[in-house]
Write a protein that holds these residues in place. Structure first.
Motif, PDB file in Angstrom:
ATOM      1  N   PRO A  62       3.219  10.574   6.593  1.00 50.77           N
ATOM      2  CA  PRO A  62       2.674  10.254   7.915  1.00 50.77           C
ATOM      3  C   PRO A  62       3.650   9.466   8.777  1.00 50.77           C
ATOM      4  O   PRO A  62       3.539   9.474   9.984  1.00 50.77           O
ATOM      5  CB  PRO A  62       1.437   9.421   7.593  1.00 50.77           C
ATOM      6  N   TYR A 107      -2.717   4.822   8.806  1.00 46.27           N
ATOM      7  CA  TYR A 107      -1.800   4.693   7.686  1.00 46.27           C
ATOM      8  C   TYR A 107      -1.250   3.265   7.679  1.00 46.27           C
ATOM      9  O   TYR A 107      -1.197   2.628   8.730  1.00 46.27           O
ATOM     10  CB  TYR A 107      -0.665   5.701   7.821  1.00 46.27           C
ATOM     11  N   MET A 156      -9.462  -4.150   0.056  1.00 49.75           N
ATOM     12  CA  MET A 156      -9.360  -3.271  -1.109  1.00 49.75           C
ATOM     13  C   MET A 156      -9.610  -4.065  -2.392  1.00 49.75           C
ATOM     14  O   MET A 156     -10.336  -3.612  -3.273  1.00 49.75           O
ATOM     15  CB  MET A 156      -7.987  -2.625  -1.143  1.00 49.75           C
ATOM     16  N   LEU A 205      -6.218   2.057 -11.673  1.00 59.52           N
ATOM     17  CA  LEU A 205      -6.039   3.505 -11.769  1.00 59.52           C
ATOM     18  C   LEU A 205      -5.364   3.848 -13.095  1.00 59.52           C
ATOM     19  O   LEU A 205      -4.642   3.041 -13.655  1.00 59.52           O
ATOM     20  CB  LEU A 205      -5.173   4.006 -10.620  1.00 59.52           C
ATOM     21  N   TRP A 260      -8.714   5.910   2.594  1.00 55.90           N
ATOM     22  CA  TRP A 260      -8.546   6.692   1.364  1.00 55.90           C
ATOM     23  C   TRP A 260      -8.212   5.765   0.203  1.00 55.90           C
ATOM     24  O   TRP A 260      -8.746   5.908  -0.896  1.00 55.90           O
ATOM     25  CB  TRP A 260      -7.416   7.702   1.574  1.00 55.90           C
ATOM     26  N   GLN A 261      -7.320   4.789   0.454  1.00 51.87           N
ATOM     27  CA  GLN A 261      -6.876   3.923  -0.638  1.00 51.87           C
ATOM     28  C   GLN A 261      -7.980   2.991  -1.109  1.00 51.87           C
ATOM     29  O   GLN A 261      -8.075   2.682  -2.296  1.00 51.87           O
ATOM     30  CB  GLN A 261      -5.635   3.122  -0.207  1.00 51.87           C
ATOM     31  N   ILE A 262      -8.811   2.532  -0.157  1.00 50.14           N
ATOM     32  CA  ILE A 262      -9.924   1.669  -0.570  1.00 50.14           C
ATOM     33  C   ILE A 262     -10.966   2.507  -1.320  1.00 50.14           C
ATOM     34  O   ILE A 262     -11.445   2.121  -2.387  1.00 50.14           O
ATOM     35  CB  ILE A 262     -10.543   0.973   0.654  1.00 50.14           C
ATOM     36  N   LEU A 273       3.733  15.758   4.459  1.00 53.22           N
ATOM     37  CA  LEU A 273       3.846  14.866   3.296  1.00 53.22           C
ATOM     38  C   LEU A 273       3.844  13.394   3.685  1.00 53.22           C
ATOM     39  O   LEU A 273       3.264  12.559   3.004  1.00 53.22           O
ATOM     40  CB  LEU A 273       5.155  15.145   2.556  1.00 53.22           C
ATOM     41  N   GLU A 296     -10.493   5.159  -2.955  1.00 54.95           N
ATOM     42  CA  GLU A 296      -9.970   5.553  -4.270  1.00 54.95           C
ATOM     43  C   GLU A 296     -10.354   4.528  -5.334  1.00 54.95           C
ATOM     44  O   GLU A 296     -10.831   4.868  -6.413  1.00 54.95           O
ATOM     45  CB  GLU A 296      -8.453   5.683  -4.194  1.00 54.95           C
ATOM     46  N   GLN A 297     -10.156   3.241  -4.994  1.00 50.36           N
ATOM     47  CA  GLN A 297     -10.475   2.195  -5.972  1.00 50.36           C
ATOM     48  C   GLN A 297     -11.969   2.188  -6.310  1.00 50.36           C
ATOM     49  O   GLN A 297     -12.354   2.080  -7.466  1.00 50.36           O
ATOM     50  CB  GLN A 297     -10.048   0.832  -5.430  1.00 50.36           C
ATOM     51  N   LYS A 303      -5.379  -1.896  -9.114  1.00 54.58           N
ATOM     52  CA  LYS A 303      -6.650  -1.286  -8.731  1.00 54.58           C
ATOM     53  C   LYS A 303      -7.382  -0.714  -9.935  1.00 54.58           C
ATOM     54  O   LYS A 303      -8.538  -0.326  -9.838  1.00 54.58           O
ATOM     55  CB  LYS A 303      -6.400  -0.137  -7.737  1.00 54.58           C
ATOM     56  N   ARG A 328      -2.985   9.186 -12.896  1.00 51.44           N
ATOM     57  CA  ARG A 328      -3.311   9.197 -11.477  1.00 51.44           C
ATOM     58  C   ARG A 328      -2.222   8.514 -10.659  1.00 51.44           C
ATOM     59  O   ARG A 328      -1.833   8.999  -9.595  1.00 51.44           O
ATOM     60  CB  ARG A 328      -4.656   8.503 -11.255  1.00 51.44           C
ATOM     61  N   MET A 378       0.840  -1.199   0.000  1.00 55.64           N
ATOM     62  CA  MET A 378       0.000   0.000   0.000  1.00 55.64           C
ATOM     63  C   MET A 378       0.873   1.245   0.000  1.00 55.64           C
ATOM     64  O   MET A 378       1.960   1.261   0.585  1.00 55.64           O
ATOM     65  CB  MET A 378      -0.915   0.001   1.224  1.00 55.64           C
ATOM     66  N   THR A 379       0.370   2.304  -0.634  1.00 49.32           N
ATOM     67  CA  THR A 379       1.110   3.558  -0.684  1.00 49.32           C
ATOM     68  C   THR A 379       1.249   4.106   0.734  1.00 49.32           C
ATOM     69  O   THR A 379       0.252   4.272   1.425  1.00 49.32           O
ATOM     70  CB  THR A 379       0.365   4.555  -1.576  1.00 49.32           C
ATOM     71  N   HIS A 436       0.339   8.745  -6.555  1.00 50.55           N
ATOM     72  CA  HIS A 436       1.081   7.742  -5.800  1.00 50.55           C
ATOM     73  C   HIS A 436       2.593   7.909  -5.918  1.00 50.55           C
ATOM     74  O   HIS A 436       3.285   7.864  -4.922  1.00 50.55           O
ATOM     75  CB  HIS A 436       0.634   6.331  -6.212  1.00 50.55           C
ATOM     76  N   VAL A 486       1.755   6.901   2.122  1.00 51.82           N
ATOM     77  CA  VAL A 486       1.367   8.249   2.553  1.00 51.82           C
ATOM     78  C   VAL A 486      -0.144   8.496   2.585  1.00 51.82           C
ATOM     79  O   VAL A 486      -0.571   9.609   2.864  1.00 51.82           O
ATOM     80  CB  VAL A 486       2.033   9.327   1.677  1.00 51.82           C
ATOM     81  N   TYR A 487      -0.941   7.472   2.300  1.00 55.02           N
ATOM     82  CA  TYR A 487      -2.384   7.675   2.373  1.00 55.02           C
ATOM     83  C   TYR A 487      -3.007   6.717   3.384  1.00 55.02           C
ATOM     84  O   TYR A 487      -2.480   5.629   3.619  1.00 55.02           O
ATOM     85  CB  TYR A 487      -3.025   7.434   1.002  1.00 55.02           C
ATOM     86  N   TYR A 527       3.839  -0.743  -4.255  1.00 55.38           N
ATOM     87  CA  TYR A 527       2.529  -0.092  -4.165  1.00 55.38           C
ATOM     88  C   TYR A 527       2.083   0.492  -5.493  1.00 55.38           C
ATOM     89  O   TYR A 527       0.890   0.720  -5.697  1.00 55.38           O
ATOM     90  CB  TYR A 527       2.480   0.941  -3.038  1.00 55.38           C
TER      91      TYR A 527
END
Lengths: 317, 323
Positions: free
Chosen positions: B318, A148, A164, B229, A108-110, B316, A112-113, B227, B233, A100-101, B238, A103-104, B220
């Motif tokens: 977390p 996170y 997700m 995307l 949010w990530q779920i 930026l 988003e999809q 996903k 995007r 998973m990214t 990302h 920083v989100y 990721y």
């Protein structure tokens, strides 16, 4: 629902063309769990990445046919393929730590999809993310969506990744060694979860693993791969109880028995898988096979109907 | 998160204090030299020397001297230059700040926007001729010395082609305050902005491209593709978000240094009376109070810029928040 016919994948390299997948065919029925077993480099992951349309290497050449509910996926436009990915076919990868990214938030990530594939507002998408997290048994899903990835444990992260993947109710879920990176106790919980999800969502699941134990826990049918070919396929009982291909037998022999006398040394398969650059002529397992005989200099076809093995032994007297 | 912010600014105050002590020690307590003689400048009369001694309290203990200096710098702001008789140093430095800030902020806006664009376009078209030509241009931009580029710009816009339709709008060199003449402010600064930013556009574009390409290999990103995307995007939401960290780090360092006087060459070439130019002139006459003030001002700016960078990190990424 998924029909793969004569899939061939090769890569153009400095040393000429390397064939990674050589004529792989298989089917997955609706809400069935197909286990795909093989050593590293046997081509199990790459053949399913091809189903996802995720082989981005410009040097890759993909031939054959992949049909999802009758729709041909090879040669499909990138934008069309993108609409299928995440909605019709979803994939879970091996390492939840990096999947998973960072920083989100999970929510949010779920969301988003969901928002990419459906006309739905952010609030509704987040509400669905909460339901999904509850479904994969994440405690306090309302708080979890604010978390996170680095704030969750490996097992919880893999659950979030599964949530997700399920967010758009995919018809086919590809799970690439989803339990390999996890503790054994967490592994069992994730396997339980995957079986439960199959019942609830009626998704078909392709489960990639190198662990025969995991196969015994989950799969309905099994496909054994070796150096880019299918060497044996059948129902779980057939593969586990009456393996026909020497490679399958060797894989099963390398599991320590639970009951009876323990062997002094665990059996292993001598040698290592052949380099794709220099595949042996004929049966690619030949050089490591204990039952090798003259005929193995030819390439054995995959024969035998539902329980099929690519080996001349069964035919031999 | 709030705690992390408070802690970061606490550190910043501490570092600033350390810098002020260090600067004081270097200028006032270096053994083997009479600080009064150096502050008074070359060939100072005995009366001036006496006045300096008295005003900086060189007959008193060291900590009183430090206190006196800090009071002169920050409270009464009556530190005077002895080279330029009676000139109040602190207001002089404060007067030059808007010039430098106008120059550097404008250039920073340009280089951030174009640096992002160059990096993103190059990474998205990796391996193509677009990528290759952008990277070659970036390298040329990095390689051109700013004083040379500035002179060439002046040659073109102020003399050779000044009368052509392209550059007749360029006003003569100099600075016009934003509050008095916004249009003049803008027009005089356009060419300096471009000149100063070209180096950084090349540098930032190249760094960002490398970071983006590295980020695109991450697991990721594969998840993001799975996903469904779009590539745009994936790149913007990302890959870029995680690549911005080193971009921001560089920005903090460069911005702080430029505001602190490193824009000197640009200021000299374009006749802008900024902090860099002031320091340069002070160095020429060995005007110690001015040098001291600009050194403290410059280092404070670098420290402040770095603290702000850390705050941006917290926003930026977390993972930094809990650490």
């Amino acid at each position: 629902m998924l029909e793969v016919r004569d899939l061939r994948i090769s890569f153009r390299t400095e040393h000429g063309r390397v064939r990674a997948i050589d004529g792989v065919s298989f089917d997955v029925a609706e809400s069935e769990i197909l286990g795909v077993v093989g050593e590293s480099g046997s081509g199990k992951t790459i053949s399913l990445l091809a189903v996802m349309g995720l082989i981005n290497d410009p040097n890759a050449v993909i031939e054959g046919s992949i049909k999802l509910r009758g729709r041909e996926l090879i040669g499909l436009k990138a934008s069309e393929m993108r609409k299928l990915r995440g909605r019709e076919i979803a994939m879970i990868f091996q390492d939840p730590m990096t999947a998973m990214t960072p920083v989100y938030t999970i929510g949010w990530q779920i969301a988003e999809q969901i928002m990419v594939h459906e006309r739905i507002g952010k609030k509704a998408a987040l509400a669905r993310a909460i339901d999904l997290l509850a479904e994969v048994n994440i405690p306090n899903p309302r708080e979890a969506i604010e978390r996170y990835p680095h704030q969750l444990s490996g097992g919880m992260r893999q659950r979030a990744v599964i949530a997700m993947a399920l967010s758009c109710n995919p018809a086919l879920l590809i799970a690439d060694e989803p339990t390999t990176a996890l503790d054994v106790t967490v592994q069992a919980q994730i396997l339980d979860l995957i079986r439960k999800l199959r019942r609830v969502h009626k998704s078909a699941i392709v489960f990639i693993t190198h662990d025969m134990g995991v196969i015994a826990e989950t799969a309905d049918r099994v496909m054994v791969m070796y150096s880019g070919r299918v060497v044996e396929r059948g129902t779980k009982a057939e593969i586990l109880l009456e393996p026909r291909h020497p490679y399958t037998k060797a894989l099963l022999d390398s599991i320590p028995p639970l009951e009876g006398e323990k062997p002094r040394r665990l059996k292993s398969i001598p040698g290592s898988p052949p380099s794709l650059l220099d595949l042996p002529k004929g049966c690619s397992f030949g050089p490591r096979c204990p039952s090798r005989f003259d005929k193995c200099a030819e390439k054995p076809p995959l024969e035998g109907g539902a329980h099929a093995a690519a080996c001349f032994l069964k035919a031999a007297p | 998160m709030l705690l992390a912010l408070i802690r970061r600014f606490g550190q910043m105050i501490f570092v600033m204090f350390g810098i002020s002590v260090l600067v004081f020690l270097i200028f006032f307590v270096t053994p083997g030299a009479d600080p009064a003689a150096r502050i008074a400048g070359r060939n100072a009369s005995p009366e001036t020397l006496e006045a300096v001694r008295k005003s900086f309290g060189f007959d008193q203990p060291v900590w009183v001297q430090y206190y006196t200096l800090m009071k002169k710098l920050f409270v009464t702001q009556d530190l005077t230059s002895f080279v330029n008789r009676g000139w109040k140093v602190v207001p002089a430095v404060i007067d030059t700040i808007p010039v430098t800030l106008s120059l550097v902020i404008g250039a920073a806006v340009l280089w951030v926007i174009f640096g992002l664009l160059v990096g993103l376009i190059a990474a998205a078209t990796r391996g193509s001729w677009i990528d290759k030509s952008l990277m070659a241009l970036g390298l040329i931009g990095c390689a051109m010395p700013v004083y040379w580029l500035g002179e060439v710009m002046n040659l073109i816009t102020q003399s050779r082609y000044h009368d052509s339709w392209m550059f007749s709008w360029v006003p003569p060199l100099g600075y016009k305050p934003l509050t008095e003449d916004p249009k003049g402010w803008f027009l005089t600064l356009v060419i300096p902005w471009i000149t100063l930013s070209i180096l950084y556009i090349g540098l930032y574009g190249r760094v960002l491209r490398a970071n983006l390409i590295e980020a695109m290999q991450e697991d990721y990103i594969r998840t993001a593709r799975a996903k469904g995307l779009s590539e745009t995007r994936i790149m913007l939401r990302h890959a870029l978000r995680t690549s911005l960290i080193s971009f921001v780090t560089l920005f903090g360092l460069d911005f702080g240094a430029l505001v602190g006087g490193a824009a000197l060459l640009t200021e000299v070439v374009f006749g802008l009376q900024g902090v860099g130019k002031l320091t340069y002139d002070a160095l020429q006459n060995l005007d110690l109070p001015v040098i001291m003030t600009t050194v403290i001002y410059a280092s404070f700016f670098v420290v402040l810029a770095n603290a702000l960078v850390d705050v941006v990190y917290i926003l930026l990424d977390p993972r930094v928040r809990s650490a």
